[in-house]
Every structure is written in structure tokens, then in C-alpha cells.
Design a protein around this motif. Structure first.
Motif, PDB file in Angstrom:
ATOM      1  N   VAL A  79      31.052  46.256  36.476  1.00  0.00           N
ATOM      2  CA  VAL A  79      31.842  46.979  35.431  1.00  0.00           C
ATOM      3  C   VAL A  79      31.633  46.033  34.124  1.00  0.00           C
ATOM      4  CG1 VAL A  79      34.084  47.574  34.680  1.00  0.00           C
ATOM      5  CG2 VAL A  79      33.303  47.960  36.963  1.00  0.00           C
ATOM      6  N   ALA A  80      31.883  44.806  34.418  1.00  0.00           N
ATOM      7  CA  ALA A  80      31.730  43.723  33.384  1.00  0.00           C
ATOM      8  C   ALA A  80      30.474  44.013  32.375  1.00  0.00           C
ATOM      9  CB  ALA A  80      31.965  42.341  33.812  1.00  0.00           C
ATOM     10  N   GLU A  81      29.334  44.147  33.306  1.00  0.00           N
ATOM     11  CA  GLU A  81      28.035  44.204  32.501  1.00  0.00           C
ATOM     12  C   GLU A  81      27.966  45.539  31.832  1.00  0.00           C
ATOM     13  OE1 GLU A  81      25.192  43.672  35.711  1.00  0.00           O
ATOM     14  OE2 GLU A  81      25.652  41.739  36.084  1.00  0.00           O
ATOM     15  N   GLY A  82      28.625  46.635  32.274  1.00  0.00           N
ATOM     16  CA  GLY A  82      28.624  47.969  31.888  1.00  0.00           C
ATOM     17  C   GLY A  82      29.105  47.994  30.423  1.00  0.00           C
TER      18      GLY A  82
ATOM     19  N   SER B  67      31.128  53.566  29.800  1.00  0.00           N
ATOM     20  CA  SER B  67      31.683  52.262  30.262  1.00  0.00           C
ATOM     21  C   SER B  67      32.951  52.456  30.861  1.00  0.00           C
ATOM     22  CB  SER B  67      31.533  51.000  29.227  1.00  0.00           C
ATOM     23  OG  SER B  67      30.019  50.997  28.570  1.00  0.00           O
ATOM     24  N   TYR B  68      33.734  53.159  30.066  1.00  0.00           N
ATOM     25  CA  TYR B  68      35.040  53.215  30.189  1.00  0.00           C
ATOM     26  C   TYR B  68      35.116  54.065  31.596  1.00  0.00           C
ATOM     27  CZ  TYR B  68      39.920  55.218  30.298  1.00  0.00           C
ATOM     28  OH  TYR B  68      41.106  55.476  30.548  1.00  0.00           O
ATOM     29  N   LEU B  69      34.569  54.886  31.786  1.00  0.00           N
ATOM     30  CA  LEU B  69      34.556  55.888  32.971  1.00  0.00           C
ATOM     31  C   LEU B  69      34.133  55.023  34.256  1.00  0.00           C
ATOM     32  CD1 LEU B  69      33.102  59.380  31.733  1.00  0.00           C
ATOM     33  CD2 LEU B  69      35.303  58.770  32.610  1.00  0.00           C
ATOM     34  N   ARG B  70      33.223  54.200  34.089  1.00  0.00           N
ATOM     35  CA  ARG B  70      32.679  53.173  35.133  1.00  0.00           C
ATOM     36  C   ARG B  70      34.125  52.450  35.507  1.00  0.00           C
ATOM     37  NH1 ARG B  70      29.012  50.912  32.626  1.00  0.00           N
ATOM     38  NH2 ARG B  70      27.264  52.332  33.399  1.00  0.00           N
ATOM     39  N   TRP B  71      34.417  51.778  34.589  1.00  0.00           N
ATOM     40  CA  TRP B  71      35.860  50.935  34.714  1.00  0.00           C
ATOM     41  C   TRP B  71      37.010  51.545  35.641  1.00  0.00           C
ATOM     42  CZ3 TRP B  71      39.983  49.896  30.439  1.00  0.00           C
ATOM     43  CH2 TRP B  71      40.786  48.973  30.913  1.00  0.00           C
TER      44      TRP B  71
ATOM     45  N   LYS C  27      44.536  46.368  22.632  1.00  0.00           N
ATOM     46  CA  LYS C  27      45.452  47.258  23.363  1.00  0.00           C
ATOM     47  C   LYS C  27      45.050  46.700  24.892  1.00  0.00           C
ATOM     48  CE  LYS C  27      45.713  51.449  20.736  1.00  0.00           C
ATOM     49  NZ  LYS C  27      45.342  52.768  20.608  1.00  0.00           N
ATOM     50  N   TRP C  28      43.790  45.852  24.837  1.00  0.00           N
ATOM     51  CA  TRP C  28      43.503  45.087  26.099  1.00  0.00           C
ATOM     52  C   TRP C  28      43.219  43.939  25.676  1.00  0.00           C
ATOM     53  CZ3 TRP C  28      40.691  48.461  22.858  1.00  0.00           C
ATOM     54  CH2 TRP C  28      39.751  48.344  22.358  1.00  0.00           C
ATOM     55  N   GLY C  29      42.942  43.033  26.977  1.00  0.00           N
ATOM     56  CA  GLY C  29      42.538  41.663  26.941  1.00  0.00           C
ATOM     57  C   GLY C  29      41.362  41.182  25.954  1.00  0.00           C
ATOM     58  N   PRO C  30      41.186  39.971  26.063  1.00  0.00           N
ATOM     59  CA  PRO C  30      39.603  39.410  25.380  1.00  0.00           C
ATOM     60  C   PRO C  30      38.760  39.683  25.945  1.00  0.00           C
ATOM     61  CG  PRO C  30      41.585  37.723  25.322  1.00  0.00           C
ATOM     62  CD  PRO C  30      42.161  38.897  25.989  1.00  0.00           C
ATOM     63  N   THR C  31      38.895  39.775  27.294  1.00  0.00           N
ATOM     64  CA  THR C  31      37.666  40.225  28.259  1.00  0.00           C
ATOM     65  C   THR C  31      37.655  41.651  28.382  1.00  0.00           C
ATOM     66  OG1 THR C  31      37.560  38.217  29.573  1.00  0.00           O
ATOM     67  CG2 THR C  31      36.631  39.925  30.635  1.00  0.00           C
ATOM     68  N   ARG C  32      36.583  42.698  28.168  1.00  0.00           N
ATOM     69  CA  ARG C  32      36.768  44.062  28.422  1.00  0.00           C
ATOM     70  C   ARG C  32      37.258  44.335  29.604  1.00  0.00           C
ATOM     71  NH1 ARG C  32      36.165  46.999  23.563  1.00  0.00           N
ATOM     72  NH2 ARG C  32      34.397  46.326  22.301  1.00  0.00           N
ATOM     73  N   GLY C  33      37.967  45.518  29.686  1.00  0.00           N
ATOM     74  CA  GLY C  33      38.479  45.967  31.227  1.00  0.00           C
ATOM     75  C   GLY C  33      39.512  45.236  31.614  1.00  0.00           C
ATOM     76  N   ARG C  34      40.379  44.507  30.779  1.00  0.00           N
ATOM     77  CA  ARG C  34      41.607  44.008  31.152  1.00  0.00           C
ATOM     78  C   ARG C  34      42.521  44.355  30.221  1.00  0.00           C
ATOM     79  NH1 ARG C  34      41.061  37.680  32.623  1.00  0.00           N
ATOM     80  NH2 ARG C  34      42.879  38.284  33.481  1.00  0.00           N
TER      81      ARG C  34
ATOM     82  N   ALA D  65      47.079  46.209  38.107  1.00  0.00           N
ATOM     83  CA  ALA D  65      46.492  45.261  38.759  1.00  0.00           C
ATOM     84  C   ALA D  65      45.129  46.008  39.275  1.00  0.00           C
ATOM     85  CB  ALA D  65      47.324  45.066  39.998  1.00  0.00           C
ATOM     86  N   ALA D  66      44.994  47.199  39.474  1.00  0.00           N
ATOM     87  CA  ALA D  66      43.707  47.793  39.902  1.00  0.00           C
ATOM     88  C   ALA D  66      42.727  47.736  38.681  1.00  0.00           C
ATOM     89  CB  ALA D  66      44.186  49.294  40.083  1.00  0.00           C
ATOM     90  N   LEU D  67      43.017  48.066  37.471  1.00  0.00           N
ATOM     91  CA  LEU D  67      42.393  47.807  36.345  1.00  0.00           C
ATOM     92  C   LEU D  67      41.651  46.497  36.183  1.00  0.00           C
ATOM     93  CD1 LEU D  67      44.264  50.221  33.719  1.00  0.00           C
ATOM     94  CD2 LEU D  67      42.130  50.580  34.730  1.00  0.00           C
ATOM     95  N   SER D  68      42.595  45.463  36.297  1.00  0.00           N
ATOM     96  CA  SER D  68      42.123  44.336  36.212  1.00  0.00           C
ATOM     97  C   SER D  68      41.330  43.750  37.218  1.00  0.00           C
ATOM     98  CB  SER D  68      43.426  43.111  36.197  1.00  0.00           C
ATOM     99  OG  SER D  68      44.243  43.295  35.284  1.00  0.00           O
ATOM    100  N   ALA D  69      41.395  44.126  38.435  1.00  0.00           N
ATOM    101  CA  ALA D  69      40.585  43.850  39.303  1.00  0.00           C
ATOM    102  C   ALA D  69      38.931  44.458  39.446  1.00  0.00           C
ATOM    103  CB  ALA D  69      41.097  44.404  40.884  1.00  0.00           C
ATOM    104  N   ALA D  70      39.150  45.820  38.819  1.00  0.00           N
ATOM    105  CA  ALA D  70      37.907  46.487  38.528  1.00  0.00           C
ATOM    106  C   ALA D  70      37.424  45.898  37.441  1.00  0.00           C
ATOM    107  CB  ALA D  70      38.179  47.648  38.088  1.00  0.00           C
ATOM    108  N   GLY D  71      37.877  45.216  36.500  1.00  0.00           N
ATOM    109  CA  GLY D  71      37.412  44.885  35.292  1.00  0.00           C
ATOM    110  C   GLY D  71      36.522  43.413  35.660  1.00  0.00           C
TER     111      GLY D  71
END
Length: 232
Positions: free
Chosen positions: A65-68, A82-86, A19-26, A54-60
Motif C-alpha cells: 500500500v505504501a509503495e502504491g 492507489s486509494y482503492l488499494r488502500w 485531511k490525512w497524516g504526513p504518511t500517505r494512507g494514514r 485503525a483499519a486504515l492506519s494498519a493498511a497504510g
């Protein structure tokens, strides 16, 4: 006679489309966002979906966020944090963020690749044991049951239940122990070299396939070939 007595299978990216890309938060696609907007009764135009994406991708991409996301699948609580931080970094409204999280955690709302059922069926018929080894924060068994695949799986080794995530060799060793097989008797199949590929550190032969991008893609014939099992 099959070359292996057991096969360990990753879930997201191997058997289902993420449901999201290979990198968490995208986020991978717009449908996830669009469905959530519709659920809360908000505008779900292509422009609004694109803005949120776009906002989610930038935040990710933010380091914090990535380290979280590291270790997020060790527990449900860690994943939610981790999701809430994102989503906070993306500036999402809390109502929408909650609806999106419900969609993200719905293990039943997933479509398996078209070759999953025949592959699992062929392994079952050949007497090869199967375990799903997944870094996940929710129980995915209901998703297999809904798809009628639960009878093809001997065990589920889920990170949030075992307190270990890939690439920690402990999660692979747990799968071996639960299936009652040795490393040299087992094949691990996944789509991420840095995570699933770590099974080699536990002495397990490992097959890496490209991440699934659409449910119509057929890649699992490679699993049967590696096992020396004929397809159904």
C-alpha cells in the motif's frame, strides 16, 4: 525592496491542514470518517469511527500500500488506483470508500491557516510573485477562489497537470519558467524536507516550516521575514 522576486508555496501541510497524516494512507482525524459515515446514513459512533481509523492506519503501513502511493499524484487515475488499494486492504465497504474518496478529493472543503490571507496579501502588495506548487490529483483553484485568495496567486503548478511530482526538480523549474524568474530570485516554502526541500536541487533557496496541525497556527511570518517584506 524584497529579497526575492517570487515565492513558491506548497499547499497541504503548509497552507491547509491535511485531511490525512504526513504518511500517505494514514487519516489525520476522525471528522473525515465521521462525515462520510453520516453522508451514507450509517452509524457514526466514536467506536465505529475508531475502528475504521485503525483499519486504515494498519493498511497504510503495508509495504504494498505504501509503495502504491508513489507517483499517485501524477494523475487522477493513478491517485484513485492507489486509494482503492488502500481501502481494499483496510476492508472498507465500497459505498463508504466512495463517500470518503469524494471528501478526500474536495479541494473546496479545506480551511486555510489564519495567516495565509495576510501573508499572500503582503507579498502581493510588495510585488512578489506567488505560485502554488503542489503534489495533488485535483484542481485546487476553486478552493482558493472560495477563500478569496485566487487574486493573490499568479500561477498554480499542480503535479497532475504537469506530469511531475516533488522531489523531481522539473516541477520547480516549471514554476520558475511560468513566473519568469531565476532560481536565485525565488524562495520555496513547504513542510516536507524530502519533497519541498528538493527545491534546493534546482538552485532555489528553501524554507521548511513544521507541518500545519491546526488552522490557528501562525508560521508564515517566517516567509515575510525571509523575503524582507513587512506584514499587513
Amino acid at each position: 525592496m524584497p529579497f526575492f522576486k517570487a515565492v513558491l508555496l506548497d499547499w497541504v501541510g503548509t497552507l491547509i491542514v491535511p485531511k490525512w497524516g504526513p504518511t500517505r494512507g494514514r487519516p489525520r482525524g476522525a471528522s473525515w470518517i465521521e462525515r462520510s459515515l453520516t453522508q451514507v446514513g450509517w452509524e457514526a459512533s466514536s467506536a465505529e469511527v475508531a475502528r475504521i481509523s485503525a483499519a486504515l492506519s494498519a493498511a497504510g503501513k503495508r509495504p504494498d500500500v505504501a509503495e502504491g502511493w508513489a507517483g499517485a499524484d501524477l494523475s487522477a487515475a493513478a491517485h484513485q488506483e492507489s486509494y482503492l488499494r488502500w481501502v481494499m486492504a483496510a476492508g472498507l465497504d465500497c459505498i463508504l470508500a466512495e463517500a470518503m474518496y469524494e471528501a478526500l478529493c474536495d479541494a473546496v472543503d479545506n480551511v486555510f491557516a489564519v495567516d495565509v490571507e495576510p501573508t499572500l496579501g503582503a507579498l502581493k502588495a510588495a510585488g512578489v510573485k506567488v505560485a502554488i506548487v503542489s503534489d495533488i490529483h485535483v484542481d485546487i483553484r476553486p478552493g482558493f477562489a472560495k477563500a478569496g485568495l485566487d487574486t493573490h496567486v499568479d500561477d498554480f503548478v499542480l503535479s497532475f497537470e504537469r506530469g511531475a511530482c516533488k522531489p523531481d526538480p522539473a516541477i520547480f523549474r516549471t514554476a520558475l519558467e511560468r513566473l519568469g524568474v531565476q532560481p536565485h530570485e525565488t524562495l520555496m516554502v513547504g513542510d516536507r524536507s524530502g519533497h519541498d526541500g528538493a527545491a534546493v536541487e534546482a538552485g532555489i533557496t528553501t524554507l521548511l516550516v513544521p507541518p500545519l496541525t491546526h488552522a490557528t497556527e501562525k508560521r508564515l511570518h517566517l516567509v515575510l521575514a525571509a523575503c524582507g517584506v513587512a506584514g499587513c
